[in-house]
Write an enzyme that holds these catalytic residues in place. Structure first.
Site, PDB file in Angstrom:
ATOM      1  N   GLU A 136       0.743   0.422   9.457  1.00  0.00           N
ATOM      2  CA  GLU A 136      -0.720   0.231   9.463  1.00  0.00           C
ATOM      3  C   GLU A 136      -1.456   1.428  10.066  1.00  0.00           C
ATOM      4  OE1 GLU A 136      -2.351  -3.622  10.370  1.00  0.00           O
ATOM      5  OE2 GLU A 136      -0.406  -4.577  10.040  1.00  0.00           O
ATOM      6  N   PRO A 138       6.402   6.278  -1.587  1.00  0.00           N
ATOM      7  CA  PRO A 138       7.276   7.348  -1.104  1.00  0.00           C
ATOM      8  C   PRO A 138       6.526   8.621  -0.730  1.00  0.00           C
ATOM      9  CG  PRO A 138       8.274   6.270  -2.993  1.00  0.00           C
ATOM     10  CD  PRO A 138       6.898   5.701  -2.849  1.00  0.00           C
ATOM     11  N   SER A 177       0.438   6.604  14.820  1.00  0.00           N
ATOM     12  CA  SER A 177      -0.363   7.013  15.976  1.00  0.00           C
ATOM     13  C   SER A 177      -1.163   8.276  15.684  1.00  0.00           C
ATOM     14  CB  SER A 177       0.548   7.237  17.197  1.00  0.00           C
ATOM     15  OG  SER A 177       1.111   6.008  17.626  1.00  0.00           O
ATOM     16  N   LEU A 212       0.821  -1.208   0.000  1.00  0.00           N
ATOM     17  CA  LEU A 212       0.000   0.000   0.000  1.00  0.00           C
ATOM     18  C   LEU A 212       0.859   1.264   0.000  1.00  0.00           C
ATOM     19  CD1 LEU A 212      -2.810   1.369   0.257  1.00  0.00           C
ATOM     20  CD2 LEU A 212      -2.592   1.113   2.748  1.00  0.00           C
ATOM     21  N   SER A 259       1.084   7.874   5.465  1.00  0.00           N
ATOM     22  CA  SER A 259      -0.094   8.028   6.316  1.00  0.00           C
ATOM     23  C   SER A 259      -1.327   8.413   5.513  1.00  0.00           C
ATOM     24  CB  SER A 259       0.183   9.094   7.391  1.00  0.00           C
ATOM     25  OG  SER A 259       1.225   8.675   8.252  1.00  0.00           O
TER      26      SER A 259
END
Length: 394
Positions: free
Chosen positions: A372, A120, A375, A117, A124
């Site tokens: 994934e 570069p 935070s 997924l 996020s």
């Protein structure tokens, strides 16, 4: 583990997994080469039936597996989790042919999967990905060749994938990749399609990246890699749903991985402070130390409970899964960082010696706060879900 939250059979199973990880999986992990796929370890996970459970167990069982394995062998936990992450879109959204070809091999540990997924310029902000899926014109077949058409010229839709992926776990050594590419420019999350791309597809190359974390991570380069409608996972332009569905299931179990590391660090600290002589007594007799250990235990148990709650919500089909999953991943990964860091502090210099359990955990614990969904992303998801439920007076 708090007995009130689990059935006796689940508690017993967790104990069996810890023993299995320590006695059978850790020796294989120690023989592996850092930064490379440990195929012997993956194969053993398959032989033991643990990889097959990725496709038959609910989110809570996945969390129990990941925490238990992480407690005794983080390499085994990560190998299992990466198989699940890379193959879950095939299990959930694949065609019968895709599932038949790949899932048995993932389950028995003979095929390594990867979830591609991140890019570069799109980490996020996953909806901003730029790997292009350019439509490939379908040529009109010659009359004499009509009976022997290729997969790219038989009337099915085709694309060419062009661009880069980076920070991809198991790359470049995986056997296939779940790849997310932009099929509709300028459409944000609505213009992304998920593809199942075998590693031997022409134009696909990769390089390993030397990272702090010991598991394999690499970059992938797509130079007009051919894909067809047969490679699509789910629906065209609806790949972001595939990605988010996968992450919603796996985010609580990332928290479980973190809890397993926190528990290992806590138990090591309890043992060390109970026997370590300091200032005329044991280290645990110092109030500052005892209170620090109490705080470590408090946060670890709180994180575990939130992970279990999020996983149970997923299994029950609750409407607030995105919020719960984000909360569980956020709290557990931040907690693990705190607990492992505190454990290192209480152990002193010995914990920083290469080969010490805490030196290993200190390197392992940092990455889950980023992958994934970092935070900061989890806080954004939580806030978005909270405000979505607020009724503003007119």
């Amino acid at each position: 583990m708090p007995a009130f939250s689990l059935e006796p059979e689940q508690i017993a199973w967790c104990g069996e997994l810890r023993t299995l990880a320590a006695e059978q999986l850790r020796p294989l992990a120690e023989k592996g080469e850092p930064g490379h796929v440990n195929r012997a370890l993956v194969a053993e996970l398959g032989r033991l039936g643990l990889l097959g459970r990725l496709f038959t167990s609910g989110a809570l069982d996945l969390c129990l597996m990941r925490e238990s394995l992480a407690y005794a062998c983080t390499e085994a936990e990560t190998a299992l989790a990466l198989q699940g992450l890379g193959a879950h879109p095939v299990h959930a959204c694949g065609t019968p042919a895709q599932r038949e070809r790949w899932l048995p091999k993932v389950a028995d540990g003979t095929a390594v999967a990867a979830f591609a997924l991140t890019e570069p310029g799109a980490g996020s902000d996953a909806a901003a990905l730029e790997l292009r899926a350019d439509p490939k014109p379908t040529p009109e077949p010659e009359p004499e060749a009509a009976g022997s058409l290729t997969a790219e010229a038989d009337g099915r839709t085709g694309w060419r994938l062009t661009g880069e992926k980076c920070w991809i776990s198991n790359a470049p050594e995986a056997d296939f990749y779940t790849v997310f590419a932009r099929t509709t420019p300028g459409a944000g999350a609505r213009g992304v399609t998920a593809f199942l791309v075998p590693a031997d597809r022409s134009g696909l190359t990769g390089t390993a990246l030397d990272m702090l974390s010991p598991h394999p991570i690499g970059a992938l380069d797509f130079d007009a890699v051919p894909v067809t409608a047969d490679d699509v996972l789910g629906e065209v332009d609806r790949g972001f749903r595939v990605a988010m569905g996968t992450l919603n299931q796996f985010r609580p179990s990332v928290g479980a991985f973190a809890v397993g590391m926190a528990q290992a660090a806590l138990d090591a600290t309890l043992a060390h402070t109970s026997r370590r002589d300091a200032f005329g007594g044991k280290l645990k007799d110092l109030q500052a130390v005892a209170h620090q250990v109490a705080e470590m235990a408090l946060r670890t148990d709180a994180a575990r409970l939130m992970v279990h709650a999020a996983a149970s919500a997923y299994d029950e089909g609750a409407p607030d899964v995105p919020k719960r999953a984000a909360m569980a991943k956020l709290l557990a990964t931040e907690t693990a960082q705190y607990v492992v860091d505190s454990a290192v502090q209480l152990h002193g210099a010995r914990a920083l010696r290469r080969g010490h359990l805490l030196e290993h955990l200190y390197r392992e614990v940092r990455a889950p706060r980023i992958y994934e969904g970092a935070s900061e992303v989890q806080r954004g998801i939580i806030a978005k879900e909270l405000y979505a439920d607020v009724e503003v007076p007119q």
